[in-house]
Enzyme design. Structure first.
Site, mmCIF file in Angstrom:
data_model
loop_
_atom_site.group_PDB
_atom_site.id
_atom_site.type_symbol
_atom_site.label_atom_id
_atom_site.label_comp_id
_atom_site.label_asym_id
_atom_site.label_seq_id
_atom_site.Cartn_x
_atom_site.Cartn_y
_atom_site.Cartn_z
ATOM 1 N N LYS A 16 -2.129 -11.134 -8.639
ATOM 2 C CA LYS A 16 -2.949 -10.426 -8.056
ATOM 3 C C LYS A 16 -3.862 -9.320 -7.972
ATOM 4 C CE LYS A 16 -0.328 -9.081 -4.093
ATOM 5 N NZ LYS A 16 1.032 -9.327 -4.619
ATOM 6 N N THR A 17 -3.327 -8.372 -8.992
ATOM 7 C CA THR A 17 -4.318 -6.877 -9.855
ATOM 8 C C THR A 17 -5.037 -7.787 -10.874
ATOM 9 O OG1 THR A 17 -2.140 -5.770 -8.815
ATOM 10 C CG2 THR A 17 -3.886 -5.199 -10.721
ATOM 11 N N LYS A 37 -5.663 -0.346 -2.368
ATOM 12 C CA LYS A 37 -4.567 -1.259 -2.283
ATOM 13 C C LYS A 37 -3.392 -0.495 -1.216
ATOM 14 C CE LYS A 37 -0.833 -3.120 -5.225
ATOM 15 N NZ LYS A 37 -0.446 -4.201 -4.450
ATOM 16 N N ASP A 54 -0.409 -0.715 -10.525
ATOM 17 C CA ASP A 54 -1.019 -1.474 -10.084
ATOM 18 C C ASP A 54 -2.888 -0.899 -9.197
ATOM 19 O OD1 ASP A 54 0.019 -4.004 -11.303
ATOM 20 O OD2 ASP A 54 0.913 -4.071 -8.767
ATOM 21 N N GLU A 116 -5.896 -5.612 -2.689
ATOM 22 C CA GLU A 116 -5.282 -6.148 -3.007
ATOM 23 C C GLU A 116 -3.278 -5.764 -2.100
ATOM 24 O OE1 GLU A 116 -1.780 -5.840 -6.747
ATOM 25 O OE2 GLU A 116 -3.565 -4.814 -6.632
ATOM 26 N N GLY A 117 -3.418 -7.466 -1.860
ATOM 27 C CA GLY A 117 -2.909 -7.208 -0.445
ATOM 28 C C GLY A 117 -0.787 -7.186 -1.583
ATOM 29 N N ALA A 118 0.263 -7.167 -0.592
ATOM 30 C CA ALA A 118 1.946 -6.705 -1.217
ATOM 31 C C ALA A 118 2.761 -7.984 -1.458
ATOM 32 C CB ALA A 118 2.160 -5.400 -0.955
ATOM 33 N N PRO A 209 -5.914 -18.914 -18.139
ATOM 34 C CA PRO A 209 -4.706 -18.507 -18.750
ATOM 35 C C PRO A 209 -4.043 -17.102 -18.462
ATOM 36 C CG PRO A 209 -7.119 -17.943 -20.461
ATOM 37 C CD PRO A 209 -7.252 -18.244 -18.524
ATOM 38 N N ARG A 210 -2.759 -17.623 -19.427
ATOM 39 C CA ARG A 210 -1.944 -16.566 -19.635
ATOM 40 C C ARG A 210 -2.343 -15.703 -20.094
ATOM 41 N NH1 ARG A 210 3.155 -15.373 -18.701
ATOM 42 N NH2 ARG A 210 4.237 -14.028 -20.290
#
Length: 227
Positions: A16-17, A37, A54, A116-118, A209-210
């Protein structure tokens, strides 16, 4: 008028971050951006109090400078489920507290607010309330980050169905490759694209991608549905 967007994910550690910070950076070319956040568990003690890595990234990725406590009003030390961490710290965690913090940050002049959620979509706040309830109350449009790994289809479809039942708009979704090599990655993404196109008419914003530490996901994301 500030445009808020809520970033959720299929699970914790799904990226998410990474996606939220990239959206903040990319949207800053089109207007003022702020990150939010509201709840962060897994904080470390700093000279100013508890801080979360984050939340710091969101603070630094936004174009409008804000104090840390504005970006992350509910900071909890243990890296555990926030409602349990809040109970241990004797901190109130409910929709009313979230709403006050949200109204405070909306006072900042900005064009885009990335929230941004948790954890995942159905994050408990207490015995009776979920963070998804608060999102639905405010009719926040949602972007779902799918952490691409074995089991992600089940997590994604359950999250999507719950998002639909809540009545909020799914703006789009991101396929985030959190593992080095996921078997049949393309086929899994195709399955999700087909389901989401049929039931939500929401676009895939990108396949990320990673990435190595320090790399941004900006170049892999489309923001057409946000502008």
């Amino acid at each position: 008028m500030t445009k808020p967007i809520f970033i959720t994910a299929t699970d914790t550690e799904s990226g998410k971050t990474k996606i939220a910070s990239a959206l903040l950076e990319k949207l800053s070319k089109y207007g003022k951006t702020i990150g939010f956040k509201p709840i962060a568990a897994g904080c470390e003690t700093d000279e100013v109090g508890l801080i979360n890595e984050d939340a710091l990234i969101l603070q630094q990725s936004a174009s409008v400078p804000l104090t840390y406590s504005t970006v992350n009003p509910i900071a909890l030390e243990p890296a555990i489920a926030p409602h349990i961490a809040a109970q241990l710290a004797n901190v109130a965690l409910n929709k009313e507290v979230l709403q006050k913090a949200y109204q405070d940050i909306l006072k900042t002049e900005a064009d885009y607010l990335i929230i941004e959620g948790a954890g995942g979509w159905k994050l408990p706040l207490n015995e009776n309330e979920f963070m998804s309830d608060w999102v639905a109350d405010n009719k926040l449009p949602v972007i779902l980050v799918v952490g691409m790994k074995l089991g992600c289809l089940n997590h994604a479809l359950l999250s999507l169905d719950s998002i639909k039942q809540s009545g909020v708009t799914l703006l789009g979704w991101v396929a985030n490759c959190i593992e080095g090599e996921m078997p049949y990655l393309a086929e899994n993404i195709t399955t999700l694209e087909s389901y989401i196109a049929k039931h939500f008419d929401a676009p895939k914003l990108g396949t990320v991608p990673r990435l190595t530490q320090g790399q941004s996901a900006q170049e892999y994301l489309s923001i057409d549905c946000i502008l």
